[in-house]
Design a protein around this motif. Structure first.
Motif, PDB file in Angstrom:
ATOM      1  N   SER A 171       0.814  -1.226   0.000  1.00 61.33           N
ATOM      2  CA  SER A 171       0.000   0.000   0.000  1.00 61.33           C
ATOM      3  C   SER A 171       0.844   1.271   0.000  1.00 61.33           C
ATOM      4  O   SER A 171       0.520   2.249   0.691  1.00 61.33           O
ATOM      5  N   VAL A 172       1.933   1.268  -0.780  1.00 62.44           N
ATOM      6  CA  VAL A 172       2.723   2.495  -0.894  1.00 62.44           C
ATOM      7  C   VAL A 172       1.906   3.548  -1.633  1.00 62.44           C
ATOM      8  O   VAL A 172       1.095   3.231  -2.500  1.00 62.44           O
ATOM      9  N   GLU A 173       2.131   4.806  -1.280  1.00 61.94           N
ATOM     10  CA  GLU A 173       1.402   5.905  -1.917  1.00 61.94           C
ATOM     11  C   GLU A 173       2.040   6.312  -3.238  1.00 61.94           C
ATOM     12  O   GLU A 173       1.385   6.947  -4.078  1.00 61.94           O
ATOM     13  N   GLY A 174       3.290   5.992  -3.432  1.00 61.81           N
ATOM     14  CA  GLY A 174       3.990   6.335  -4.662  1.00 61.81           C
ATOM     15  C   GLY A 174       5.324   5.628  -4.708  1.00 61.81           C
ATOM     16  O   GLY A 174       5.773   5.060  -3.701  1.00 61.81           O
ATOM     17  N   ILE A 175       5.971   5.664  -5.882  1.00 59.86           N
ATOM     18  CA  ILE A 175       7.217   4.928  -6.077  1.00 59.86           C
ATOM     19  C   ILE A 175       8.251   5.816  -6.761  1.00 59.86           C
ATOM     20  O   ILE A 175       7.949   6.516  -7.735  1.00 59.86           O
ATOM     21  N   ILE A 176       9.474   5.779  -6.242  1.00 58.81           N
ATOM     22  CA  ILE A 176      10.632   6.391  -6.907  1.00 58.81           C
ATOM     23  C   ILE A 176      11.491   5.262  -7.448  1.00 58.81           C
ATOM     24  O   ILE A 176      11.854   4.345  -6.709  1.00 58.81           O
ATOM     25  N   ALA A 177      11.783   5.302  -8.738  1.00 58.24           N
ATOM     26  CA  ALA A 177      12.563   4.243  -9.380  1.00 58.24           C
ATOM     27  C   ALA A 177      13.923   4.779  -9.799  1.00 58.24           C
ATOM     28  O   ALA A 177      14.009   5.743 -10.567  1.00 58.24           O
ATOM     29  N   ILE A 178      14.983   4.167  -9.263  1.00 60.16           N
ATOM     30  CA  ILE A 178      16.348   4.530  -9.655  1.00 60.16           C
ATOM     31  C   ILE A 178      16.687   3.705 -10.892  1.00 60.16           C
ATOM     32  O   ILE A 178      16.753   2.482 -10.836  1.00 60.16           O
ATOM     33  N   THR A 179      16.899   4.394 -12.015  1.00 59.29           N
ATOM     34  CA  THR A 179      17.007   3.697 -13.305  1.00 59.29           C
ATOM     35  C   THR A 179      18.288   4.083 -14.049  1.00 59.29           C
ATOM     36  O   THR A 179      18.241   4.757 -15.076  1.00 59.29           O
ATOM     37  N   PRO A 180      19.457   3.659 -13.570  1.00 55.79           N
ATOM     38  CA  PRO A 180      20.699   4.063 -14.234  1.00 55.79           C
ATOM     39  C   PRO A 180      20.994   3.305 -15.526  1.00 55.79           C
ATOM     40  O   PRO A 180      21.825   3.738 -16.303  1.00 55.79           O
ATOM     41  N   ARG A 181      20.331   2.163 -15.721  1.00 55.67           N
ATOM     42  CA  ARG A 181      20.612   1.347 -16.895  1.00 55.67           C
ATOM     43  C   ARG A 181      19.502   1.483 -17.928  1.00 55.67           C
ATOM     44  O   ARG A 181      18.319   1.599 -17.597  1.00 55.67           O
ATOM     45  N   ALA A 182      19.890   1.424 -19.202  1.00 55.05           N
ATOM     46  CA  ALA A 182      18.939   1.649 -20.287  1.00 55.05           C
ATOM     47  C   ALA A 182      17.788   0.660 -20.252  1.00 55.05           C
ATOM     48  O   ALA A 182      16.632   1.015 -20.501  1.00 55.05           O
ATOM     49  N   ALA A 183      18.070  -0.606 -19.939  1.00 54.25           N
ATOM     50  CA  ALA A 183      17.023  -1.626 -19.936  1.00 54.25           C
ATOM     51  C   ALA A 183      15.968  -1.334 -18.878  1.00 54.25           C
ATOM     52  O   ALA A 183      14.773  -1.573 -19.089  1.00 54.25           O
ATOM     53  N   ILE A 184      16.391  -0.800 -17.724  1.00 52.96           N
ATOM     54  CA  ILE A 184      15.434  -0.489 -16.661  1.00 52.96           C
ATOM     55  C   ILE A 184      14.585   0.708 -17.061  1.00 52.96           C
ATOM     56  O   ILE A 184      13.364   0.728 -16.859  1.00 52.96           O
ATOM     57  N   GLY A 216      -0.031   2.877 -14.702  1.00 56.04           N
ATOM     58  CA  GLY A 216      -0.265   4.314 -14.647  1.00 56.04           C
ATOM     59  C   GLY A 216      -0.982   4.796 -13.405  1.00 56.04           C
ATOM     60  O   GLY A 216      -1.064   5.997 -13.167  1.00 56.04           O
ATOM     61  N   GLY A 217      -1.505   3.904 -12.589  1.00 57.00           N
ATOM     62  CA  GLY A 217      -2.288   4.327 -11.437  1.00 57.00           C
ATOM     63  C   GLY A 217      -1.487   4.666 -10.206  1.00 57.00           C
ATOM     64  O   GLY A 217      -2.050   5.112  -9.208  1.00 57.00           O
ATOM     65  N   VAL A 218      -0.176   4.466 -10.253  1.00 62.13           N
ATOM     66  CA  VAL A 218       0.676   4.710  -9.087  1.00 62.13           C
ATOM     67  C   VAL A 218       1.539   5.943  -9.336  1.00 62.13           C
ATOM     68  O   VAL A 218       2.220   6.014 -10.363  1.00 62.13           O
ATOM     69  N   PRO A 219       1.539   6.937  -8.447  1.00 64.36           N
ATOM     70  CA  PRO A 219       2.461   8.068  -8.592  1.00 64.36           C
ATOM     71  C   PRO A 219       3.892   7.565  -8.743  1.00 64.36           C
ATOM     72  O   PRO A 219       4.328   6.682  -7.998  1.00 64.36           O
ATOM     73  N   LEU A 220       4.615   8.129  -9.714  1.00 69.56           N
ATOM     74  CA  LEU A 220       5.929   7.583 -10.071  1.00 69.56           C
ATOM     75  C   LEU A 220       6.898   8.689 -10.450  1.00 69.56           C
ATOM     76  O   LEU A 220       6.535   9.638 -11.153  1.00 69.56           O
ATOM     77  N   VAL A 221       8.135   8.557  -9.984  1.00 72.30           N
ATOM     78  CA  VAL A 221       9.229   9.449 -10.380  1.00 72.30           C
ATOM     79  C   VAL A 221      10.441   8.583 -10.710  1.00 72.30           C
ATOM     80  O   VAL A 221      10.750   7.633  -9.977  1.00 72.30           O
ATOM     81  N   ALA A 222      11.105   8.901 -11.815  1.00 71.95           N
ATOM     82  CA  ALA A 222      12.327   8.195 -12.196  1.00 71.95           C
ATOM     83  C   ALA A 222      13.542   9.025 -11.800  1.00 71.95           C
ATOM     84  O   ALA A 222      13.517  10.253 -11.877  1.00 71.95           O
ATOM     85  N   VAL A 223      14.583   8.347 -11.363  1.00 71.69           N
ATOM     86  CA  VAL A 223      15.837   9.013 -11.028  1.00 71.69           C
ATOM     87  C   VAL A 223      16.917   8.509 -11.969  1.00 71.69           C
ATOM     88  O   VAL A 223      17.157   7.307 -12.076  1.00 71.69           O
ATOM     89  N   GLU A 224      17.528   9.440 -12.680  1.00 73.58           N
ATOM     90  CA  GLU A 224      18.599   9.221 -13.658  1.00 73.58           C
ATOM     91  C   GLU A 224      18.089   8.962 -15.067  1.00 73.58           C
ATOM     92  O   GLU A 224      18.131   9.842 -15.884  1.00 73.58           O
ATOM     93  N   GLY A 225      17.599   7.761 -15.399  1.00 73.86           N
ATOM     94  CA  GLY A 225      17.382   7.452 -16.809  1.00 73.86           C
ATOM     95  C   GLY A 225      15.957   7.287 -17.243  1.00 73.86           C
ATOM     96  O   GLY A 225      15.673   6.418 -18.064  1.00 73.86           O
ATOM     97  N   GLY A 226      15.017   8.065 -16.719  1.00 76.36           N
ATOM     98  CA  GLY A 226      13.627   7.894 -17.100  1.00 76.36           C
ATOM     99  C   GLY A 226      13.342   8.326 -18.535  1.00 76.36           C
ATOM    100  O   GLY A 226      13.966   9.243 -19.055  1.00 76.36           O
ATOM    101  N   GLU A 227      12.406   7.651 -19.161  1.00 80.34           N
ATOM    102  CA  GLU A 227      11.952   8.007 -20.501  1.00 80.34           C
ATOM    103  C   GLU A 227      10.431   7.957 -20.516  1.00 80.34           C
ATOM    104  O   GLU A 227       9.816   7.209 -19.768  1.00 80.34           O
ATOM    105  N   GLY A 228       9.823   8.767 -21.411  1.00 76.29           N
ATOM    106  CA  GLY A 228       8.383   8.724 -21.530  1.00 76.29           C
ATOM    107  C   GLY A 228       7.709   9.704 -20.590  1.00 76.29           C
ATOM    108  O   GLY A 228       8.345  10.553 -19.966  1.00 76.29           O
TER     109      GLY A 228
END
Length: 354
Positions: free
Chosen positions: A137-150, A159-171
């Protein structure tokens, strides 16, 4: 707002009866000299409580060792106070420091943190991590994405979960990153300003966002200065990789400076040069990236780029909280400039000193 007569905080003393059983909200209210409703408002971060009263209630909680009933609070407010962080399974300085900074920023803001480490940098592992965190039941997620595949897999995140990417987010998602390209530009410009014209580069793995941006910054800066980039050597971020690349550069003796994509590989370069009788910076200047705690104690102390992980943590948390509080997911991208830290591993080329 309901508040009763107050007493100095240092006069707060718990009643003996509260120590013999589980502390409840009424105990906090009694010790702080406020109503039960005021304690509830403080727990729910209501603005209807003055800073002085809020401080008294918090002090009473600390004195009594009070722990809120998070399940009851979640039912009452619809908020769990829980955030998730997805991270790569690595002890590398950059991602590990990023994780610590995000966790610290979240806890400072009053959130609990759950961490899910990816087994593999692929879509399936990312989906498993999201399932694990949403089940808590997390309210949101931060994703550390240093690699291209991630970063690519993150484009398929629910799309229903608040999300922030750190480093390599796309889209279509907000992203916070250190400006790796600018760091490489600053490192290379520093070497050019000293008079170096033959500047080698030891790059990181080609599937890492940081490695690609640092290589691109080095290459573009040389080209802009009218200099021809040589083929970069490539390593896996480890001191061993830097050592092996350093031996190859020592055999060639073609460059007067080298920009290394991280400090760990720079350790290996310095060792290889020392074994080959190459003096740093007398014969070759060396610049690293990261400013790991040991960098100031290398022989010689390493000129490098410092990343502000604390600021990355604070910015990423702020973007996530915006979504948690109702803002739509955006494609905002925030970049944090790194700082060039000058030490003793760089100097003018030997030919310019004679």
């Amino acid at each position: 707002m309901v508040e009763s007569t107050v007493r100095p905080v240092d006069e707060l003393q718990p009643e003996s009866s509260a120590a013999d059983r589980r502390v409840v909200m009424a105990d906090v209210a009694r010790l702080a000299g406020v109503s039960h409703m005021t304690v509830s408002r403080v727990l729910n971060d209501s603005t209807a409580v003055s800073p002085t009263t809020r401080a008294r209630v918090r002090a009473a909680m600390t004195t009594l060792g009070y722990r809120p009933n998070t399940a009851a609070r979640a039912l009452a407010t619809g908020r769990t106070g829980q955030l998730g962080v997805v991270s790569v399974n690595t002890t590398l300085f950059g991602p590990a420091s990023m994780l610590v900074a995000i966790e610290r920023a979240a806890r400072d803001a009053g959130y609990a943190v759950s961490i899910a480490s990816l087994r593999e940098p692929d879509r399936r592992s990312l989906a498993e991590a999201f399932d694990h965190l949403t089940s808590q039941s997390v309210e949101g997620i931060i994703a550390i994405t240093p690699r291209a595949a991630i970063a690519d897999a993150l484009k398929h995140a629910p799309g229903g979960v608040p999300l922030v990417a750190v480093e390599g987010g796309e889209g279509p998602m907000p992203t916070v990153a250190v400006d790796q390209y600018l760091g490489a530009v600053r490192a290379t410009r520093h070497l050019i300003s000293l008079g170096h014209r033959r500047i080698a580069h030891i790059a990181g793995p080609d599937d890492w966002h940081e490695a690609g941006e640092r290589e691109r910054g080095w290459r573009d800066t040389l080209v802009a200065a009218g200099l021809e980039p040589s083929a970069p050597l490539r390593g896996d971020w480890s001191p061993r990789a830097g050592y092996e690349a350093g031996l190859r550069l020592a055999e060639r003796r073609e460059h007067t400076a080298v920009f290394v994509a991280n400090d760990q590989m720079a350790i290996g370069v310095l060792r290889a040069f020392a074994e080959a009788g190459i003096e740093v910076p007398g014969d070759v200047s060396v610049v690293g990236f990261d400013d790991i705690p040991e960098a100031a104690y290398f022989a010689p102390p390493l000129t490098t780029l410092r990343q502000d992980f604390g600021e990355v943590g604070r910015r990423s948390l702020a973007l996530l909280v915006e979504q948690v509080e109702g803002a739509p997911r955006s494609d905002k991208r925030l970049v944090i400039p790194p700082d060039l830290v000058l030490r003793d591993s760089t100097a003018a080329p030997a030919s310019d000193r004679h």
